[in-house]
Scaffold this motif. Structure first.
Motif, PDB file in Angstrom:
ATOM      1  N   ALA A 153     -25.324 -81.112  -9.988  1.00  0.00           N
ATOM      2  CA  ALA A 153     -24.338 -81.486 -10.739  1.00  0.00           C
ATOM      3  C   ALA A 153     -23.333 -80.064 -11.218  1.00  0.00           C
ATOM      4  CB  ALA A 153     -24.441 -82.536 -11.269  1.00  0.00           C
ATOM      5  N   ALA A 154     -22.483 -79.316 -11.056  1.00  0.00           N
ATOM      6  CA  ALA A 154     -21.753 -77.618 -11.225  1.00  0.00           C
ATOM      7  C   ALA A 154     -20.798 -77.991 -11.886  1.00  0.00           C
ATOM      8  CB  ALA A 154     -22.089 -77.118 -10.727  1.00  0.00           C
ATOM      9  N   ALA A 155     -20.528 -77.636 -13.038  1.00  0.00           N
ATOM     10  CA  ALA A 155     -19.055 -77.609 -13.410  1.00  0.00           C
ATOM     11  C   ALA A 155     -18.714 -76.571 -13.816  1.00  0.00           C
ATOM     12  CB  ALA A 155     -19.726 -78.857 -15.241  1.00  0.00           C
ATOM     13  N   ILE A 156     -17.757 -76.091 -13.212  1.00  0.00           N
ATOM     14  CA  ILE A 156     -17.119 -74.485 -13.107  1.00  0.00           C
ATOM     15  C   ILE A 156     -16.116 -74.852 -14.596  1.00  0.00           C
ATOM     16  CG2 ILE A 156     -16.519 -72.849 -11.961  1.00  0.00           C
ATOM     17  CD1 ILE A 156     -17.512 -74.234  -9.663  1.00  0.00           C
ATOM     18  N   VAL A 157     -15.923 -74.154 -15.905  1.00  0.00           N
ATOM     19  CA  VAL A 157     -15.031 -73.411 -16.322  1.00  0.00           C
ATOM     20  C   VAL A 157     -14.369 -72.315 -15.821  1.00  0.00           C
ATOM     21  CG1 VAL A 157     -14.544 -73.496 -18.699  1.00  0.00           C
ATOM     22  CG2 VAL A 157     -16.098 -75.262 -18.274  1.00  0.00           C
ATOM     23  N   ILE A 158     -13.293 -72.347 -15.765  1.00  0.00           N
ATOM     24  CA  ILE A 158     -12.801 -71.194 -15.771  1.00  0.00           C
ATOM     25  C   ILE A 158     -11.624 -70.323 -16.860  1.00  0.00           C
ATOM     26  CG2 ILE A 158     -10.971 -69.714 -14.012  1.00  0.00           C
ATOM     27  CD1 ILE A 158     -12.387 -70.644 -11.814  1.00  0.00           C
ATOM     28  N   ASP A 159     -11.811 -69.632 -17.361  1.00  0.00           N
ATOM     29  CA  ASP A 159     -10.819 -68.988 -18.596  1.00  0.00           C
ATOM     30  C   ASP A 159      -9.035 -68.797 -18.134  1.00  0.00           C
ATOM     31  OD1 ASP A 159      -9.058 -68.654 -20.914  1.00  0.00           O
ATOM     32  OD2 ASP A 159     -10.110 -66.997 -21.091  1.00  0.00           O
ATOM     33  N   THR A 160      -8.756 -70.028 -18.470  1.00  0.00           N
ATOM     34  CA  THR A 160      -7.013 -69.265 -17.795  1.00  0.00           C
ATOM     35  C   THR A 160      -5.655 -69.524 -18.927  1.00  0.00           C
ATOM     36  OG1 THR A 160      -6.542 -72.010 -17.777  1.00  0.00           O
ATOM     37  CG2 THR A 160      -7.421 -71.009 -15.719  1.00  0.00           C
ATOM     38  N   SER A 199      -8.394 -73.522 -18.704  1.00  0.00           N
ATOM     39  CA  SER A 199      -7.730 -73.770 -19.810  1.00  0.00           C
ATOM     40  C   SER A 199      -6.671 -75.108 -20.806  1.00  0.00           C
ATOM     41  CB  SER A 199      -7.599 -72.658 -20.442  1.00  0.00           C
ATOM     42  OG  SER A 199      -8.637 -71.516 -20.571  1.00  0.00           O
ATOM     43  N   HIS A 200      -6.225 -75.592 -19.690  1.00  0.00           N
ATOM     44  CA  HIS A 200      -5.244 -76.583 -19.874  1.00  0.00           C
ATOM     45  C   HIS A 200      -5.986 -77.470 -21.132  1.00  0.00           C
ATOM     46  CE1 HIS A 200      -3.080 -74.504 -17.028  1.00  0.00           C
ATOM     47  NE2 HIS A 200      -2.259 -74.786 -17.648  1.00  0.00           N
ATOM     48  N   ALA A 201      -5.948 -78.383 -21.431  1.00  0.00           N
ATOM     49  CA  ALA A 201      -6.107 -79.901 -22.244  1.00  0.00           C
ATOM     50  C   ALA A 201      -6.004 -80.370 -21.776  1.00  0.00           C
ATOM     51  CB  ALA A 201      -5.423 -79.552 -23.735  1.00  0.00           C
ATOM     52  N   LEU A 229     -12.662 -71.453 -24.627  1.00  0.00           N
ATOM     53  CA  LEU A 229     -13.710 -71.576 -23.855  1.00  0.00           C
ATOM     54  C   LEU A 229     -15.029 -72.943 -24.686  1.00  0.00           C
ATOM     55  CD1 LEU A 229     -14.589 -68.208 -22.488  1.00  0.00           C
ATOM     56  CD2 LEU A 229     -13.693 -70.484 -21.795  1.00  0.00           C
ATOM     57  N   ALA A 230     -15.327 -72.754 -25.896  1.00  0.00           N
ATOM     58  CA  ALA A 230     -16.047 -73.433 -26.672  1.00  0.00           C
ATOM     59  C   ALA A 230     -15.989 -75.084 -26.205  1.00  0.00           C
ATOM     60  CB  ALA A 230     -15.982 -73.673 -27.966  1.00  0.00           C
ATOM     61  N   ASP A 231     -14.709 -75.549 -26.318  1.00  0.00           N
ATOM     62  CA  ASP A 231     -14.080 -76.808 -26.191  1.00  0.00           C
ATOM     63  C   ASP A 231     -14.001 -77.152 -24.324  1.00  0.00           C
ATOM     64  OD1 ASP A 231     -13.209 -76.896 -29.113  1.00  0.00           O
ATOM     65  OD2 ASP A 231     -11.379 -76.565 -28.045  1.00  0.00           O
ATOM     66  N   GLY A 232     -14.073 -75.675 -23.510  1.00  0.00           N
ATOM     67  CA  GLY A 232     -13.788 -76.449 -22.557  1.00  0.00           C
ATOM     68  C   GLY A 232     -14.860 -76.789 -21.990  1.00  0.00           C
ATOM     69  N   LEU A 256     -14.733 -62.471 -21.826  1.00  0.00           N
ATOM     70  CA  LEU A 256     -15.514 -62.463 -22.602  1.00  0.00           C
ATOM     71  C   LEU A 256     -14.919 -62.112 -24.012  1.00  0.00           C
ATOM     72  CD1 LEU A 256     -18.625 -62.888 -22.573  1.00  0.00           C
ATOM     73  CD2 LEU A 256     -18.839 -60.399 -22.388  1.00  0.00           C
ATOM     74  N   THR A 257     -13.684 -61.825 -23.954  1.00  0.00           N
ATOM     75  CA  THR A 257     -12.827 -61.572 -25.759  1.00  0.00           C
ATOM     76  C   THR A 257     -13.286 -62.370 -26.538  1.00  0.00           C
ATOM     77  OG1 THR A 257     -10.729 -62.497 -24.530  1.00  0.00           O
ATOM     78  CG2 THR A 257     -11.399 -60.423 -24.580  1.00  0.00           C
ATOM     79  N   THR A 258     -12.847 -61.962 -27.873  1.00  0.00           N
ATOM     80  CA  THR A 258     -13.483 -62.512 -29.314  1.00  0.00           C
ATOM     81  C   THR A 258     -12.625 -64.175 -29.045  1.00  0.00           C
ATOM     82  OG1 THR A 258     -14.671 -60.681 -30.173  1.00  0.00           O
ATOM     83  CG2 THR A 258     -13.861 -62.324 -31.122  1.00  0.00           C
ATOM     84  N   SER A 259     -11.315 -63.664 -28.721  1.00  0.00           N
ATOM     85  CA  SER A 259     -10.242 -64.768 -29.213  1.00  0.00           C
ATOM     86  C   SER A 259     -10.269 -65.521 -28.304  1.00  0.00           C
ATOM     87  CB  SER A 259      -9.001 -64.550 -29.473  1.00  0.00           C
ATOM     88  OG  SER A 259      -8.828 -63.228 -27.722  1.00  0.00           O
ATOM     89  N   ALA A 260     -11.177 -65.762 -27.128  1.00  0.00           N
ATOM     90  CA  ALA A 260     -11.601 -67.096 -25.736  1.00  0.00           C
ATOM     91  C   ALA A 260     -12.318 -67.762 -26.805  1.00  0.00           C
ATOM     92  CB  ALA A 260     -12.180 -66.893 -25.017  1.00  0.00           C
ATOM     93  N   TRP A 261     -13.070 -67.160 -27.529  1.00  0.00           N
ATOM     94  CA  TRP A 261     -14.447 -68.314 -28.244  1.00  0.00           C
ATOM     95  C   TRP A 261     -13.462 -68.632 -29.413  1.00  0.00           C
ATOM     96  CZ3 TRP A 261     -18.173 -69.548 -24.997  1.00  0.00           C
ATOM     97  CH2 TRP A 261     -18.326 -68.386 -23.554  1.00  0.00           C
ATOM     98  N   LYS A 262     -12.432 -68.420 -30.269  1.00  0.00           N
ATOM     99  CA  LYS A 262     -12.136 -69.332 -31.505  1.00  0.00           C
ATOM    100  C   LYS A 262     -12.212 -70.788 -30.758  1.00  0.00           C
ATOM    101  CE  LYS A 262     -10.118 -65.597 -32.803  1.00  0.00           C
ATOM    102  NZ  LYS A 262      -8.367 -65.247 -33.721  1.00  0.00           N
TER     103      LYS A 262
END
Length: 806
Positions: A153-160, A199-201, A229-232, A256-262
């Protein structure tokens, strides 16, 4: 330990079949008559011992054969490849010990060398295999046993997020993530359950099949208002909990940018991952290790609504990361054109933009610099064009005198991230704001009117305010709705009805400034509930300071101090003493002190009343330098070079007239709300967004609401009300959206947990990381080999046991 087919373990009950066959088919010794009875008796006993040993060996092999077959069909597995190696080594060790015991028993019983030698050889092979697995497990190498193709069971999260548009090696970071993600899903075992989240809600669900996942990855686009990304990851963990597969894997594609993990979630990501140890986490870094980018910060406009004589002032910060050098920043303003936008040949045609100003900045790597634009000529020209073009319809359509203009600030040239090379803005241009100045008899309004509309600007037609004066005695019957703001200078006592009239005016969106002075007598007349509602506190008594008190702002963050902010450390407030001031105590919940005196008492109080606001200044600005009938209250307006007072009063009034105005410069994702008076504006518009085709928008409840503002750019509304009418607003991405600073691995460990994730930067690294966790988690191949060995030994022993002698 878990099993893929637990029910097949019930097949172990068939162990009873070999036992029944053994009891039913066992051979009995034949009676033979020989002359030498003693020889026959000894031969009989030897045969019985040999047959007994063969019976038990054959029985054990058949029981083991059925048991291993049932175990293999149940497909036992564990979640860790390392654990599978230790379990496999333990199983082989047990079987080796059993084979060694059988070989020893066979030798002690004098069994044929073929049988005892077979058991001894099997025991040796099993012990060597056990030793090999133990050594390999201790060395940390990948396990050799097991099946890598069990479903997962694989979940793939892609930062958009918009940052993923950064271009490196001729592809954006989103394109790089899509490429690796497409390769990844082809590597996953058949019959795996796959989910794609971006990254869409609200995005994220398990797909019906693999082709649907591939199409979902192809359709990914950047989101103007991305979730972190934390929410994703949190959403992906909730999805995997719904599945029963033993293996659960989470793949996160990030730059891997800092703002992506806020994170905006309420939970702690580290604790959440610790609570789901069965989910293996893989971070795929598709970012550039040394990004090079020039960025424009958010635009700061002093006001979204400008009068015909105001200056257009725009400030922004220019910053760099990984690169330095010289860049040109340009300011472009569109020509005002009521005939545009329109659709021609399937494309939206918008007004032409004209270059109005430019700045050259020189930046060192990692540096930043503020850029300031101030335009008066452009605004004045735009006003004249607006008034000229609409003068014919001015009597029938007052809205023609109001115009929305669009523009943008941009870099000349290109870099890796184009989204922060341009910022959009909008402002509304209108005639001078009408202000009603109310004074008692004998009180001069000269200082206030000169601060708002100096004589030279009035003569040039460029004054930002139009001041009408009124005696206080006529205030009760005067119509207030036509004015953007009202100023009461040194007011005398007012009736409760007049205070309520002023409160209603403010609650409807109007602005009121009250400058208390010598006329506020007696104080009890200002303590009526209707008066206190407007004042925002209780007027108690006059304080005499002795001349050592002055205005002492503690912060310049409030908008009325915005004009003084550049001079915050050099404004000479102490040069303008305050000798008397009123004490405004017991402030209500809707009011607060904006500027105190040096003695701590409130000097300027802001009171919010529904849609409008009130500023109360507890000392006047209308006193002459040397009053004949009383003492002077202050030298704020009469001191030498009293520019701080005039700047403060101007900003107060400008803030009041614009308090009810619409915000025209929004961040992506914010809802745009434009007032829509049906007497001035139509109830239907065509909305032109930066990308999409025009769509119809309807006004409701006196306003136009537009919720879909994810795409940055100029938004335009075109309607008809006694002629064409154009409105609009501008949308930009948040300032930190283009922050490309990267997280270090120790920061990731602090965020996710030190041993809770694998970091990969290529397909090869990802393949090795997945293989180290996944291979060896199933025992089916090992059990299949063991089953074949047992079957061969059973056949060998059974053929020897049942062979007939001629």
């Amino acid at each position: 330990m878990t099993f893929v087919n637990f029910s097949l373990l019930l097949g172990g009950v068939f162990v009873a079949i070999p036992i029944l066959l053994h009891l039913m088919m066992r051979q009995r010794p034949k009676q033979q008559i020989f002359p030498a009875l003693r020889f026959i008796r000894e031969r009989k006993l030897a045969n019985q011992r040999r047959l007994q040993l063969r019976h038990w060996l054959l029985l054990a092999l058949r029981c083991a054969l059925v048991g291993v077959l049932a175990l293999a069909l149940a497909r036992p597995s564990v979640a860790s490849g390392a654990l599978s190696s230790w379990l496999a080594a333990g199983l082989l060790a047990v079987l080796g010990i059993v084979a060694a015991v059988a070989a020893a028993v066979a030798v002690s019983r004098g069994t044929a060398r073929l049988i005892s030698g077979s058991f001894a050889g099997l025991a040796t092979i099993l012990m060597l295999a056990t030793l090999f697995l133990i050594v390999r497990a201790l060395s940390g190498k990948s396990p050799l046993v097991g099946d890598q193709e069990a479903p997962v069971a694989a979940a793939i999260v892609i930062d958009t997020s918009p940052r993923m548009q950064y271009r490196h090696d001729n592809k954006t970071r989103l394109e790089a993530a899509q490429e690796i993600a497409q390769w990844l899903i082809r590597q996953l075992p058949a019959e795996s359950e796959l989910a794609i989240l971006d990254s869409h809600a609200g995005s994220g669900a398990f797909a019906a099949d693999r082709s649907a996942v591939e199409k979902a990855i192809e359709r990914l686009r950047t989101a103007g208002t991305p979730r972190s990304l934390a929410d994703g990851i949190e959403a992906a963990l909730k999805l995997t909990k719904q599945k029963t597969e033993l293996r659960k894997e989470l793949y996160v594609f990030t730059d891997l940018t800092t703002s992506a993990w806020k994170s905006n979630s309420s939970g702690n990501l580290k604790q959440l991952l610790a609570a789901n140890p069965d989910v293996l986490v893989y971070l795929i870094d598709v970012g550039a290790e040394n990004p090079r980018n020039f960025a424009l910060g958010e635009l700061a406009l002093l006001n979204d609504v400008l009068s015909s004589g105001s200056d257009l002032t725009i400030d922004t910060n220019v910053s760099t990361s990984g690169v330095g050098g010289e860049r040109t920043v340009e300011l472009w303003v569109e020509q005002y054109d009521l005939t545009l936008p329109v659709i021609r040949d399937g494309q939206a045609v918008v007004p032409k933009a004209i270059l109005r100003d430019s700045r050259v900045v020189q930046l060192s790597p990692g540096g930043q610099q503020q850029v300031h634009f101030q335009l008066s000529t452009a605004v004045a020209d735009a006003a004249s064009r607006l008034l000229t073009s609409s003068s014919a319809n001015s009597s029938s359509n007052p809205a023609c005198f109001t115009g929305i203009q669009q523009g943008y600030v941009r870099f000349v040239g290109q870099d890796g991230l184009a989204l922060d090379d341009i910022r959009y803005f909008a402002f509304e241009l209108q005639p001078a704001w009408p202000v009603l100045v109310v004074t008692p008899s004998g009180i001069s309004s000269h200082y206030l009117t000169e601060a708002l509309a100096p004589l030279e600007l009035r003569q040039a037609g460029r004054a930002g305010f139009r001041c009408d004066t009124l005696e206080q005695s006529r205030l009760a019957t005067h119509e207030l709705a036509d004015y953007a703001a009202i100023a009461l200078l040194d007011p005398e006592s007012l009736t409760a009805d007049v205070w309520r009239k002023l409160a209603d005016y403010c609650e409807a969106g109007g602005g009121l400034a009250i400058f208390l002075g010598n006329g506020a007598q007696p104080p009890a007349s200002f303590q009526d509930p209707a008066a206190m509602k407007v004042l925002g506190g209780k007027l108690t008594r006059v304080a005499r300071t002795g001349g050592d008190t002055f205005l002492a702002p503690q912060s310049y963050e409030h908008p009325i101090l915005a004009g003084l902010r550049p001079f915050a450390t050099s404004v000479p407030w102490e040069r303008f003493p305050v000798f008397y001031h009123w004490n405004l105590d017991e402030l209500t919940e809707t009011s607060r002190s904006i500027i105190p005196y040096s003695n701590g008492k409130p000097a300027v109080v802001e009171n919010r009343l529904d849609q409008g606001r009130v500023f109360v200044m507890t000392t006047p600005i209308s006193d002459p330098p040397r009053p004949a009938d009383r003492s002077q209250w202050n030298e704020l307006a009469t001191g030498e070079d009293a520019w701080p007072c005039f700047a403060l009063v101007y900003e107060m009034m400008r803030n009041l007239v614009s308090s009810s105005q619409t915000r025209l410069n929004l961040l992506a994702g914010e809802t745009a709300v434009l007032p829509n008076d049906p007497t001035e504006y139509p109830d239907r518009y065509q909305l032109f967004t930066p990308l999409d085709q025009p769509q119809d928008v309807l006004a409701s409840a006196g306003r136009v609401t537009i919720r879909f503002t994810e795409q940055p750019g100029a938004y335009r509304l075109r309607g008809q009300k006694n002629g064409p009418l154009v409105r609009g607003f501008a949308v930009n991405l948040a300032g930190d959206t283009s922050d490309l600073s990267r997280l270090a691995k120790d920061q990731l460990a602090e965020l996710l947990g030190p041993d809770r994730f694998h970091l990969a930067r290529s397909k090869e690294e990802l393949n090795r990381a997945v293989g180290a966790d996944r291979i060896g988690s199933e025992f089916y191949p090992l059990l299949a080999v063991l089953l074949a060995c047992l079957l061969g030994m059973e056949q060998l022993l059974a053929n020897r046991f049942y062979r007939r002698n001629d």
